[in-house]
Scaffold this active site. Structure first.
Site, PDB file in Angstrom:
ATOM      1  N   ARG A 126      -1.675  -2.856  -7.223  1.00 17.29           N
ATOM      2  CA  ARG A 126      -1.671  -3.496  -5.809  1.00 17.29           C
ATOM      3  C   ARG A 126      -2.970  -4.542  -6.484  1.00 17.29           C
ATOM      4  O   ARG A 126      -2.281  -6.021  -6.014  1.00 17.29           O
ATOM      5  CB  ARG A 126      -2.188  -3.191  -4.544  1.00 17.29           C
ATOM      6  CG  ARG A 126      -1.225  -2.809  -3.335  1.00 17.29           C
ATOM      7  CD  ARG A 126      -1.422  -1.850  -1.879  1.00 17.29           C
ATOM      8  NE  ARG A 126      -3.110  -3.151  -1.375  1.00 17.29           N
ATOM      9  CZ  ARG A 126      -2.826  -4.174  -0.379  1.00 17.29           C
ATOM     10  NH1 ARG A 126      -1.494  -4.355  -0.478  1.00 17.29           N
ATOM     11  NH2 ARG A 126      -3.686  -4.152   0.258  1.00 17.29           N
ATOM     12  N   LYS A 186       0.103   0.418   9.657  1.00 18.77           N
ATOM     13  CA  LYS A 186      -0.881   0.940  10.119  1.00 18.77           C
ATOM     14  C   LYS A 186      -1.771   0.370  11.330  1.00 18.77           C
ATOM     15  O   LYS A 186      -1.683  -1.033  10.782  1.00 18.77           O
ATOM     16  CB  LYS A 186      -2.065   2.324   9.716  1.00 18.77           C
ATOM     17  CG  LYS A 186      -1.361   3.710   9.467  1.00 18.77           C
ATOM     18  CD  LYS A 186      -2.631   4.157   9.012  1.00 18.77           C
ATOM     19  CE  LYS A 186      -1.274   5.823   8.522  1.00 18.77           C
ATOM     20  NZ  LYS A 186      -2.482   6.661   7.840  1.00 18.77           N
ATOM     21  N   ARG A 213       0.778  -1.280   0.103  1.00 20.88           N
ATOM     22  CA  ARG A 213       0.097  -0.285  -0.092  1.00 20.88           C
ATOM     23  C   ARG A 213       0.964   0.945  -0.177  1.00 20.88           C
ATOM     24  O   ARG A 213       1.911   1.018   0.237  1.00 20.88           O
ATOM     25  CB  ARG A 213      -1.195   0.158   1.244  1.00 20.88           C
ATOM     26  CG  ARG A 213      -2.007  -1.241   1.475  1.00 20.88           C
ATOM     27  CD  ARG A 213      -2.173  -1.167   2.634  1.00 20.88           C
ATOM     28  NE  ARG A 213      -3.286  -1.917   2.719  1.00 20.88           N
ATOM     29  CZ  ARG A 213      -3.733  -3.385   3.442  1.00 20.88           C
ATOM     30  NH1 ARG A 213      -2.636  -3.730   4.246  1.00 20.88           N
ATOM     31  NH2 ARG A 213      -4.317  -4.381   3.589  1.00 20.88           N
ATOM     32  N   HIS A 255      -4.117  -8.970   3.688  1.00 19.96           N
ATOM     33  CA  HIS A 255      -6.086  -8.646   4.098  1.00 19.96           C
ATOM     34  C   HIS A 255      -6.577  -9.389   5.182  1.00 19.96           C
ATOM     35  O   HIS A 255      -5.552 -10.735   5.750  1.00 19.96           O
ATOM     36  CB  HIS A 255      -6.265  -9.154   2.514  1.00 19.96           C
ATOM     37  CG  HIS A 255      -6.376  -8.213   1.502  1.00 19.96           C
ATOM     38  ND1 HIS A 255      -6.156  -8.286   0.164  1.00 19.96           N
ATOM     39  CD2 HIS A 255      -5.805  -7.579   1.071  1.00 19.96           C
ATOM     40  CE1 HIS A 255      -6.063  -7.363  -0.179  1.00 19.96           C
ATOM     41  NE2 HIS A 255      -6.287  -6.126   0.318  1.00 19.96           N
ATOM     42  N   HIS A 297      -3.075   2.031  -6.369  1.00 18.68           N
ATOM     43  CA  HIS A 297      -4.026   1.155  -5.557  1.00 18.68           C
ATOM     44  C   HIS A 297      -4.178   0.208  -6.309  1.00 18.68           C
ATOM     45  O   HIS A 297      -4.779  -1.421  -7.415  1.00 18.68           O
ATOM     46  CB  HIS A 297      -5.165   1.429  -5.782  1.00 18.68           C
ATOM     47  CG  HIS A 297      -6.329   0.611  -5.042  1.00 18.68           C
ATOM     48  ND1 HIS A 297      -6.037   0.573  -3.295  1.00 18.68           N
ATOM     49  CD2 HIS A 297      -7.387  -0.320  -4.940  1.00 18.68           C
ATOM     50  CE1 HIS A 297      -7.002  -0.614  -2.885  1.00 18.68           C
ATOM     51  NE2 HIS A 297      -7.632  -0.625  -3.998  1.00 18.68           N
ATOM     52  N   TYR A 332      -8.982  -8.572  -5.398  1.00 25.09           N
ATOM     53  CA  TYR A 332      -8.258  -7.714  -5.803  1.00 25.09           C
ATOM     54  C   TYR A 332      -8.043  -8.138  -7.183  1.00 25.09           C
ATOM     55  O   TYR A 332      -6.672  -8.011  -8.259  1.00 25.09           O
ATOM     56  CB  TYR A 332      -7.141  -7.470  -4.538  1.00 25.09           C
ATOM     57  CG  TYR A 332      -7.427  -6.222  -3.486  1.00 25.09           C
ATOM     58  CD1 TYR A 332      -5.794  -5.190  -3.843  1.00 25.09           C
ATOM     59  CD2 TYR A 332      -8.382  -6.535  -3.547  1.00 25.09           C
ATOM     60  CE1 TYR A 332      -6.384  -4.572  -2.989  1.00 25.09           C
ATOM     61  CE2 TYR A 332      -8.352  -5.685  -2.762  1.00 25.09           C
ATOM     62  CZ  TYR A 332      -7.353  -4.123  -1.809  1.00 25.09           C
ATOM     63  OH  TYR A 332      -7.350  -3.124  -1.582  1.00 25.09           O
TER      64      TYR A 332
END
Length: 281
Positions: A233, A172, A146, A256, A230, A265
């Site tokens: 990804r 995060k 990310r 994930h 994105h 995805y």
């Protein structure tokens, strides 16, 4: 009239009668280890509801009031689902039973298909990028990071374990993950980090690393409209899945929490449906 639904709620302060409940909700979110972005989003949703019901304490909000407020919002299905999740979590944190949130309906959300950046677009962007931007593109498209994870890459998180280098991806909310990287990507990271005394791959002029938003802007300069970090990804997920058809491995590489997210995805290989049809014959 008490409990009246107010217009222009974004212009109003949050009623003080909601302060304690909002604090309780924030504590519950942090205790659950939610990410800062998630905490901010959940609190913002409840603050908007509080502004719409300035004369009603949180524990006194009725199911009818809640439904009336929600019905008046012009939200896309995904946004409406997110608000309802916040409201249900809010009343669960307050331990109010029965909860007015029980009246909220289930939202049917259309699942968008995977949208991987095409190989031609990816290669053209790499060719047009400067050295820093190329590294950002590679970490998104060939390692699946990310944008917030890309900017946090540091030489201290790169290690060698036998046959393959490993990268500790700093995510995060403490959801870090250890992934293997190719020798090429490891070399790219070492080269980028060597120029910064603190070992950041993407150092900021003011110290530390650049912001995720800046990484996105750098990528946007070489990617055509409609494609982004994105979608890169998605490109990584699709190509990684095509190797062994191992969705669990792709899930762990992407970080994930569920395979269901990874499926959104991952586009099937071009010939997969054709071969499935042939097999059915």
């Amino acid at each position: 009239m008490a409990g009246m639904i107010c217009d222009h709620t974004t212009l109003m302060p949050v009623p003080q009668s909601w302060d304690t409940a909002l604090h309780t909700f924030e504590v519950a979110l942090r205790a659950a280890g939610r990410r800062e972005t998630t905490i901010g989003t959940r609190l913002s949703h409840i603050r908007q509801m509080a502004r719409a019901l300035p004369r009603t304490a949180p524990a006194e909000v009725s199911a009818d009031q809640l439904l009336e407020w929600a019905a008046a919002r012009d939200w896309a299905p995904e946004t409406r689902h997110s608000y309802y999740v916040s409201i249900r979590a809010f009343y669960a944190a307050l331990r109010i039973d029965p909860s007015p949130a029980d009246a909220l309906p289930t939202i049917s959300r259309p699942v968008p298909p995977p949208r991987p950046t095409p190989e031609r677009v990816y290669r053209d962007a790499l060719a047009a990028a400067d050295e820093r931007t190329r590294a950002i593109l590679v970490l998104a498209g060939a390692a699946g990071l990310r944008r917030g994870e890309i900017v946090r890459v540091n030489i201290a998180d790169l290690s060698d374990d036998g046959d393959a280098p490993l990268l500790l991806v700093r995510a995060k909310g403490g959801h870090d993950r250890l992934i293997p990287v190719t020798a090429e990507i490891a070399g790219l990271i070492r080269t980028r980090c060597a120029a910064d005394r603190d070992g950041w791959a993407f150092p900021s002029r003011d110290g530390g690393h650049i912001r995720p938003r800046w990484a996105s802007k750098l990528a946007a300069r070489v990617l055509p409209p409609g494609w982004s970090l994105h979608s890169l990804r998605h490109r990584f997920a699709t190509t990684a899945y095509s190797a062994d058809r191992d969705l669990l491995a792709v899930q762990r590489l992407l970080g994930h929490s569920s395979v269901a997210t990874t499926q959104r995805y991952t586009a099937p290989p071009d010939d997969a449906m054709r071969r499935a049809l042939d097999a059915a014959r």
